[in-house]
Scaffold this active site. Structure first.
Site, PDB file in Angstrom:
ATOM      1  N   ARG A 137     -64.969 -17.940  21.988  1.00 54.33           N
ATOM      2  CA  ARG A 137     -64.276 -18.519  20.836  1.00 54.33           C
ATOM      3  C   ARG A 137     -65.270 -19.083  19.823  1.00 54.33           C
ATOM      4  O   ARG A 137     -64.948 -19.234  18.647  1.00 54.33           O
ATOM      5  CB  ARG A 137     -63.285 -19.590  21.278  1.00 54.33           C
ATOM      6  CG  ARG A 137     -63.888 -20.847  21.842  1.00 54.33           C
ATOM      7  CD  ARG A 137     -62.810 -21.852  22.252  1.00 54.33           C
ATOM      8  NE  ARG A 137     -61.984 -22.243  21.118  1.00 54.33           N
ATOM      9  CZ  ARG A 137     -60.664 -22.106  21.088  1.00 54.33           C
ATOM     10  NH1 ARG A 137     -60.029 -21.601  22.126  1.00 54.33           N
ATOM     11  NH2 ARG A 137     -59.974 -22.503  20.045  1.00 54.33           N
ATOM     12  N   LYS A 142     -48.437 -23.865  20.185  1.00 53.88           N
ATOM     13  CA  LYS A 142     -48.545 -23.929  21.645  1.00 53.88           C
ATOM     14  C   LYS A 142     -47.667 -25.052  22.184  1.00 53.88           C
ATOM     15  O   LYS A 142     -47.532 -26.114  21.572  1.00 53.88           O
ATOM     16  CB  LYS A 142     -49.993 -24.120  22.088  1.00 53.88           C
ATOM     17  CG  LYS A 142     -50.691 -25.324  21.520  1.00 53.88           C
ATOM     18  CD  LYS A 142     -52.171 -25.306  21.890  1.00 53.88           C
ATOM     19  CE  LYS A 142     -52.921 -26.442  21.199  1.00 53.88           C
ATOM     20  NZ  LYS A 142     -54.385 -26.372  21.458  1.00 53.88           N
ATOM     21  N   GLU A 149     -45.218 -16.147  24.423  1.00 53.49           N
ATOM     22  CA  GLU A 149     -46.177 -15.560  25.359  1.00 53.49           C
ATOM     23  C   GLU A 149     -46.754 -16.623  26.284  1.00 53.49           C
ATOM     24  O   GLU A 149     -46.814 -17.811  25.933  1.00 53.49           O
ATOM     25  CB  GLU A 149     -47.330 -14.906  24.583  1.00 53.49           C
ATOM     26  CG  GLU A 149     -46.875 -13.885  23.546  1.00 53.49           C
ATOM     27  CD  GLU A 149     -47.964 -13.501  22.574  1.00 53.49           C
ATOM     28  OE1 GLU A 149     -47.671 -12.712  21.655  1.00 53.49           O
ATOM     29  OE2 GLU A 149     -49.111 -13.990  22.708  1.00 53.49           O
ATOM     30  N   LYS A 196     -49.319 -19.023  27.932  1.00 55.31           N
ATOM     31  CA  LYS A 196     -50.541 -19.710  27.519  1.00 55.31           C
ATOM     32  C   LYS A 196     -51.354 -19.956  28.769  1.00 55.31           C
ATOM     33  O   LYS A 196     -50.994 -20.752  29.623  1.00 55.31           O
ATOM     34  CB  LYS A 196     -50.201 -21.036  26.835  1.00 55.31           C
ATOM     35  CG  LYS A 196     -51.416 -21.906  26.516  1.00 55.31           C
ATOM     36  CD  LYS A 196     -52.241 -21.314  25.414  1.00 55.31           C
ATOM     37  CE  LYS A 196     -53.418 -22.226  25.080  1.00 55.31           C
ATOM     38  NZ  LYS A 196     -54.490 -22.180  26.111  1.00 55.31           N
TER      39      LYS A 196
END
Length: 507
Positions: A231, A372, A209, A211
């Site tokens: 967050r 990531k 996906e 980032k």
């Protein structure tokens, strides 16, 4: 318990690189706390006071001139009460009242205790008491299974409250902590990989996906009530009506969604991260709209999904979020994954996230379920000054002041250097010893916290990018800077320029 005991424990945790030793030092501290001291102590250990924002800045702390107490007598309860008064001070006369509270707290603390408290208030404790370490320490002190404690912390969103339950309640009470729509949960985190093929080699078949270079959001919908959280689990619902409106239109009952938001420019490309964060944190109306993208769903229509595999969660996310889903593909093909990564970078985004299709939603440690991948940029910069370290780095020169070359004199004298950021990340014990010996030999002068040096030491710095800054004269600041190594083979004249860094700014 005295504050002195907590400071001693954090020093013990900071003085060792052994995770097990850190856990034991913190567990011993936790065992000695009274029930009412547990939540405040956890907040202090993490440099995240349970009161939230205190309204205290570096200027307020650095301007204090008080004599500290010679003996330790402040208790954790005393400190907690003082922080509560600071957090609740507002309105007319609040500046003077807050300063009086700070002076009273500083004079009641020893010099060592005040150094600790000042760092807590600035969120800069750096003791090694990271959340994952503290989670394991809580489990050890309570005699509970670490995964159980970690799950309770994730689902409650409150490590202090989790510690209270683990240390004072029954195992059944800890097991009973569950997902509640409207109560934000700790977000799942990602580890890193150098390349997309490397990430796929770890994850296997995965959802690959985009980032984004945006801000993490968690959205809860319970009936007609909606909440949007950061967050760090701060409630920002009133600041982001456009996100509330999007989720209000989603089908099907109660929801918990995980995603990211950013601001777009006129061409539909992402604005700089700083623009998004400025809009994200604004208390006033703005013409700069935020667009959300959702990449996970934790609850839908009465069904908890955190223990479901990612494949099941993505099916439900597609049904609920539709066009507001994060762009991505499910694949095990490195070529297809690389193509998506190139598309993400071409669109101005950071890179990609690679997520194992069988993974459940967990938090606490950076495991290998989410990975990531984003390009790392490296630049040669010059050290302008070095700050003295604290905790494990006490007595050593640590935090580097970094400068970029300004050959044309656009921001100062021609051939001079423009400060663009600081970092202590990536410094090994060997490098710390070397720079503590080296930099005083080229010292020009000292301030209270730093040694300023001749601009002749070149260091290679890795960054994730840059952002606009009013703090530094060149108008640009490094993002996530870390030391790769010193470059004695290079002269300051070979350093990268401020113009090169400014060229990284979008728009």
């Amino acid at each position: 318990m005295l504050l002195h005991d907590l400071v001693t424990a954090t020093d013990a945790a900071a003085s060792t690189s052994s995770r097990l030793a850190k856990i034991e030092a913190l567990a011993a501290l936790l065992r000695g706390l009274g029930p009412e001291e547990i939540a405040p102590a956890v907040g202090l250990l993490l440099a995240k006071p349970r009161q939230g924002r205190l309204g205290i800045g570096w200027r307020s702390l650095s301007s204090l001139e008080v004599a500290h107490d010679a003996a330790s007598h402040l208790s954790i309860a005393d400190v907690d009460a003082a922080l509560t008064r600071l957090a609740s001070t507002e309105g007319a006369g609040s500046v003077a009242t807050r300063r009086a509270e700070l002076e009273a707290l500083a004079s009641a603390a020893t010099a060592e205790e005040w150094d600790f408290l000042a760092r807590v208030m600035m969120g800069e404790l750096r003791t090694g008491a990271l959340e994952g370490v503290l989670l394991d320490a809580i489990a050890k002190a309570a005699g509970r299974a670490a995964p159980t404690v970690r799950r309770a912390a994730m689902l409650s969103g409150d490590l202090g409250e989790t510690a209270v339950i683990a240390l004072t309640a029954t195992p059944e009470d800890l097991d009973a902590v569950g997902l509640v729509v409207g109560r934000p949960v700790l977000p799942m985190l990602a580890s890193t990989a150098a390349s997309v093929p490397d990430a796929l080699g770890i994850a296997g078949e995965a959802s690959v996906e985009y980032k984004l270079d945006g801000a993490r959001i968690q959205v809860h919908r319970r009936g007609d009530d909606l909440g949007v959280y950061t967050r760090n689990l701060a409630d920002i619902t009133h600041r982001v009506p456009e996100i509330v409106e999007v989720v209000r239109g989603f089908p099907g009952g109660d929801l918990i969604l995980d995603g990211e938001t950013l601001a777009l420019d006129e061409d539909g490309g992402p604005r700089p991260f700083q623009d998004t964060m400025s809009r994200f944190g604004s208390e006033s109306a703005s013409e700069l709209a935020l667009k959300p993208w959702f990449f996970d769903i934790l609850h839908a229509g009465g069904r908890d999904l955190v223990d479901e595999p990612l494949t099941a969660r993505l099916l439900e996310l597609e049904r609920v979020a539709g066009e507001w889903r994060m762009p991505g593909i499910v694949t095990s093909d490195p070529v297809a994954a690389e193509e998506l990564s190139r598309a993400a970078l071409a669109a101005g985004h950071e890179g990609v996230l690679v997520k194992g299709v069988d993974s459940t939603y967990t938090a606490g440690r950076r495991g290998k379920s989410w990975i990531k991948v984003k390009p790392v940029l490296t630049y040669d910069l010059v050290v302008l000054g070095v700050e003295w370290g604290s905790g494990r780095r006490s007595g050593m020169l640590s935090n580097l002041h970094l400068g970029a070359l300004d050959p044309a004199g656009e921001f100062g004298p021609p051939g001079g250097f423009v400060m663009v950021g600081k970092t202590f990340k990536g410094l090994t014990d060997e490098l710390l010893r070397w720079q503590t010996a080296h930099f005083p030999t080229i010292e020009t002068h000292r301030s209270e916290y730093a040694v300023h040096v001749r601009p002749e030491t070149v260091v290679e710095i890795a960054i994730d990018g840059v952002q606009r800054s009013t703090r530094y004269p060149g108008g640009v600041a490094l993002r996530f800077a870390r030391v790769k190594g010193y470059r004695p083979d290079k002269s300051p004249a070979e350093a990268d320029t401020i113009q090169t860094l400014r060229a990284l700014l979008r728009g």
